[in-house]
Every structure is written in C-alpha cells, then in structure tokens.
Enzyme design. Structure first.
Site, PDB file in Angstrom:
ATOM      1  N   LYS A  14       0.826  -1.215   0.000  1.00 23.03           N
ATOM      2  CA  LYS A  14       0.000   0.000   0.000  1.00 23.03           C
ATOM      3  C   LYS A  14       0.860   1.265   0.000  1.00 23.03           C
ATOM      4  O   LYS A  14       0.633   2.173  -0.791  1.00 23.03           O
ATOM      5  CB  LYS A  14      -0.954   0.021   1.217  1.00 23.03           C
ATOM      6  CG  LYS A  14      -1.948  -1.126   1.241  1.00 23.03           C
ATOM      7  CD  LYS A  14      -3.004  -0.935   2.310  1.00 23.03           C
ATOM      8  CE  LYS A  14      -2.491  -0.986   3.732  1.00 23.03           C
ATOM      9  NZ  LYS A  14      -1.946  -2.302   4.159  1.00 23.03           N
ATOM     10  N   ARG A  89      -9.742   0.672   9.492  1.00 18.72           N
ATOM     11  CA  ARG A  89      -9.163  -0.624   9.848  1.00 18.72           C
ATOM     12  C   ARG A  89     -10.203  -1.540  10.497  1.00 18.72           C
ATOM     13  O   ARG A  89      -9.907  -2.680  10.796  1.00 18.72           O
ATOM     14  CB  ARG A  89      -8.097  -0.328  10.856  1.00 18.72           C
ATOM     15  CG  ARG A  89      -6.681  -0.815  10.864  1.00 18.72           C
ATOM     16  CD  ARG A  89      -5.925  -1.110   9.683  1.00 18.72           C
ATOM     17  NE  ARG A  89      -4.603  -1.545  10.032  1.00 18.72           N
ATOM     18  CZ  ARG A  89      -3.482  -0.905   9.695  1.00 18.72           C
ATOM     19  NH1 ARG A  89      -3.523   0.173   8.972  1.00 18.72           N
ATOM     20  NH2 ARG A  89      -2.320  -1.383  10.061  1.00 18.72           N
ATOM     21  N   ARG A 128      11.088  -6.283   4.790  1.00 16.36           N
ATOM     22  CA  ARG A 128      10.966  -4.857   5.096  1.00 16.36           C
ATOM     23  C   ARG A 128      11.638  -4.531   6.436  1.00 16.36           C
ATOM     24  O   ARG A 128      12.213  -3.462   6.601  1.00 16.36           O
ATOM     25  CB  ARG A 128       9.477  -4.475   5.146  1.00 16.36           C
ATOM     26  CG  ARG A 128       9.227  -2.997   5.257  1.00 16.36           C
ATOM     27  CD  ARG A 128       7.777  -2.663   5.045  1.00 16.36           C
ATOM     28  NE  ARG A 128       6.922  -3.111   6.129  1.00 16.36           N
ATOM     29  CZ  ARG A 128       5.586  -3.015   6.136  1.00 16.36           C
ATOM     30  NH1 ARG A 128       4.961  -2.501   5.106  1.00 16.36           N
ATOM     31  NH2 ARG A 128       4.884  -3.419   7.158  1.00 16.36           N
ATOM     32  N   ARG A 134      11.432  -1.025  10.989  1.00 13.41           N
ATOM     33  CA  ARG A 134      10.214  -0.738  11.758  1.00 13.41           C
ATOM     34  C   ARG A 134      10.102  -1.700  12.927  1.00 13.41           C
ATOM     35  O   ARG A 134      10.171  -2.906  12.737  1.00 13.41           O
ATOM     36  CB  ARG A 134       8.993  -0.918  10.848  1.00 13.41           C
ATOM     37  CG  ARG A 134       8.406   0.370  10.355  1.00 13.41           C
ATOM     38  CD  ARG A 134       7.296   0.122   9.376  1.00 13.41           C
ATOM     39  NE  ARG A 134       6.109  -0.467   9.998  1.00 13.41           N
ATOM     40  CZ  ARG A 134       4.957  -0.603   9.369  1.00 13.41           C
ATOM     41  NH1 ARG A 134       4.840  -0.198   8.124  1.00 13.41           N
ATOM     42  NH2 ARG A 134       3.927  -1.134   9.981  1.00 13.41           N
ATOM     43  N   ARG A 146      -0.620  -8.936  13.909  1.00  8.81           N
ATOM     44  CA  ARG A 146      -1.138  -8.006  12.887  1.00  8.81           C
ATOM     45  C   ARG A 146      -1.961  -8.763  11.849  1.00  8.81           C
ATOM     46  O   ARG A 146      -2.975  -8.264  11.363  1.00  8.81           O
ATOM     47  CB  ARG A 146       0.007  -7.219  12.249  1.00  8.81           C
ATOM     48  CG  ARG A 146       0.416  -6.053  13.149  1.00  8.81           C
ATOM     49  CD  ARG A 146       1.811  -5.566  12.870  1.00  8.81           C
ATOM     50  NE  ARG A 146       1.970  -4.966  11.571  1.00  8.81           N
ATOM     51  CZ  ARG A 146       3.138  -4.863  10.943  1.00  8.81           C
ATOM     52  NH1 ARG A 146       4.230  -5.348  11.491  1.00  8.81           N
ATOM     53  NH2 ARG A 146       3.201  -4.296   9.775  1.00  8.81           N
TER      54      ARG A 146
HETATM   55  P1  AMP Z   1       0.554   0.462   9.116  1.00  9.82           P
HETATM   56  O1  AMP Z   1       1.750   1.309   8.849  1.00  9.82           O
HETATM   57  O2  AMP Z   1      -0.663   0.903   8.359  1.00  9.82           O
HETATM   58  O3  AMP Z   1       0.835  -1.012   8.971  1.00  9.82           O
HETATM   59  O4  AMP Z   1       0.172   0.687  10.649  1.00  9.82           O
HETATM   60  C1  AMP Z   1       1.078   0.334  11.702  1.00  9.82           C
HETATM   61  C2  AMP Z   1       0.301   0.176  12.999  1.00  9.82           C
HETATM   62  O5  AMP Z   1      -0.317   1.436  13.352  1.00  9.82           O
HETATM   63  C3  AMP Z   1      -0.854  -0.806  12.947  1.00  9.82           C
HETATM   64  O6  AMP Z   1      -0.431  -2.151  13.157  1.00  9.82           O
HETATM   65  C4  AMP Z   1      -1.738  -0.293  14.084  1.00  9.82           C
HETATM   66  O7  AMP Z   1      -1.193  -0.655  15.344  1.00  9.82           O
HETATM   67  C5  AMP Z   1      -1.598   1.213  13.940  1.00  9.82           C
HETATM   68  N1  AMP Z   1      -2.633   1.760  13.034  1.00  9.82           N
HETATM   69  C6  AMP Z   1      -2.459   2.284  11.779  1.00  9.82           C
HETATM   70  N2  AMP Z   1      -3.635   2.671  11.242  1.00  9.82           N
HETATM   71  C7  AMP Z   1      -4.579   2.382  12.165  1.00  9.82           C
HETATM   72  C8  AMP Z   1      -5.995   2.524  12.205  1.00  9.82           C
HETATM   73  N3  AMP Z   1      -6.691   3.021  11.177  1.00  9.82           N
HETATM   74  N4  AMP Z   1      -6.643   2.133  13.335  1.00  9.82           N
HETATM   75  C9  AMP Z   1      -5.972   1.634  14.386  1.00  9.82           C
HETATM   76  N5  AMP Z   1      -4.641   1.438  14.417  1.00  9.82           N
HETATM   77  C10 AMP Z   1      -3.941   1.806  13.326  1.00  9.82           C
END
Ligand code: AMP
Length: 194
Positions: A14, A89, A128, A134, A146
């Site tokens: 994404k 989410r 990654r 990260r 996740r």
């Molecule tokens: P991402 O970079 O989108 O994979 O997000 C990393 C982490 O941030 C996720 O595993 C969640 O812990 C948190 N996170 C990101 N977006 C959301 C969301 N819309 N709602 C809740 N937690 C989020």
C-alpha cells in the site's frame, strides 16, 4: 475532492503504490501508520499512548486515527482528493468515515484493494524489517498479531464496501514491484473512468 481508500493486509504494498497513485492523480496520501510513527518519534503524548499497542500488533483507539484523518481533510485543500492508507481498519472506523464524509457532503469514490496471501505477508514484512527497521516488523509474534487483527477486524470491510458497490480488487503478487504497480494503476484508471 475525491476520496479513495487503499486497502489490503500488512505488506500488500500500500505504502509503495500509494506514492505512485497520489502523484498521478494529485491526491494527498494519508497513512495513519506513518502519522502514528511520526508521533512516536516526536515523543508526543499521543505517540506514547500508541506505542505499546503498535508494538504488540494491536490497533490504536478509533478516536485517535479519526482525529488525524479529520485534521488532514481540513489541512490539505490544494489537492484533487485524498488517498487513505491504513484507514479504516475496522467497521466502526468505516462507519465514522461515512459520517465524516457526509458532514462534508462527500462520498467515497472507490476502495482499491490489493490482495496477497498470508505467507507473502510474512516474507515481505521480514524483508521490510531488514530495510526499514520498523519496530513492529521485527518480531514474529507482532507480525502474527497483525495478521490476526487484519482477518478479525479489517477483512470484514471487504463485504461492507462490496455492499456499497465501491470495492475494486487486484492481485498484489503478480510479479516485480513494477508489474504489481502497473496492475494497481490500471485498476485506479478504471475507477477514475467510472
Ligand atoms: P501500518 O503502517 O498501516 O501497517 O500501521 C502500523 C500500525 O499502526 C498498525 O499495526 C496499528 O497498530 C496502527 N494503526 C495504523 N492505522 C490504524 C488505524 N486506522 N486504526 C488503528 N490502528 C492503526
């Protein structure tokens, strides 16, 4: 203003494809994950609140990410629209997004969904972790959480948006990054043409 969601499991690409889509269509790319990581690096109260949840592979509270989304909608006015990455989410966030858009007399133009199987999620996140460092990519337990969180809370959004008639899917594991990106951009072209 046009509003799009870029949807898919962790590691679907994404973030990578969002940059190309946003550039091509003059959209503001909003990644809630990136915004949260910036809060953590800055040491803000919000970042401290989010950190333990993120490093365990859980979602942060809906109110936090929804506040970020509304703030971004109010801030970026010089673009043709928004590309939401990592939001919504869960169903509650999707319903709240509907309300946020209704307040602005807007609706979603499309959900661009990039699908990859769980085994590919695992191998891509492991790669990654080595490149981006990260914290939530590094531990196998967090990655598994996740993936579980995605299936339990995020995947039901597919039906939610199918029912609304704005769900468009492509295979995110067709070949090289360039090949996969071409497929995503072609899907976006077809949505734009509707
Ligand atoms: P991402 O970079 O989108 O994979 O997000 C990393 C982490 O941030 C996720 O595993 C969640 O812990 C948190 N996170 C990101 N977006 C959301 C969301 N819309 N709602 C809740 N937690 C989020």
């Amino acid at each position: 203003m046009k509003y799009y969601i870029l949807f898919g499991p962790p590691g679907a690409g994404k973030g990578t494809h969002a940059v190309a889509i946003a550039k091509k269509y003059n959209l503001k790319h909003i990644s809630t994950g990136e915004l949260l990581r910036a809060e953590i690096s800055s040491g803000s109260e919000l970042g401290q609140q989010a950190q333990s949840l993120i490093s365990a592979g859980h979602l942060v509270p809906d109110s936090i990410v929804e506040g970020m989304i509304e703030h971004a909608f109010d801030t970026y006015t010089e673009v043709d629209g928004f590309l939401l990455d990592g939001f919504p989410r869960n169903i509650a966030q999707a319903e709240d997004l509907d309300k946020i858009l209704a307040k602005r007399a807007k609706q979603l133009k499309g959900v661009i969904s990039i699908m990859i199987p769980d085994e590919v999620v695992k191998t891509r996140i492991a790669k990654r972790a080595a490149v981006e460092g990260r914290a939530d990519d590094a531990s196998e337990e967090t990655i598994n959480n996740r993936i579980r969180t995605y299936h339990a809370q995020t995947e039901p959004l597919i039906e939610y948006y199918k029912e609304k008639g704005c769900y468009y899917e492509c295979d995110g594991n067709q070949g090289t990054i360039e090949v996969n990106q071409r497929a995503v951009l072609e899907l976006m072209d077809s949505i734009e043409a509707i």
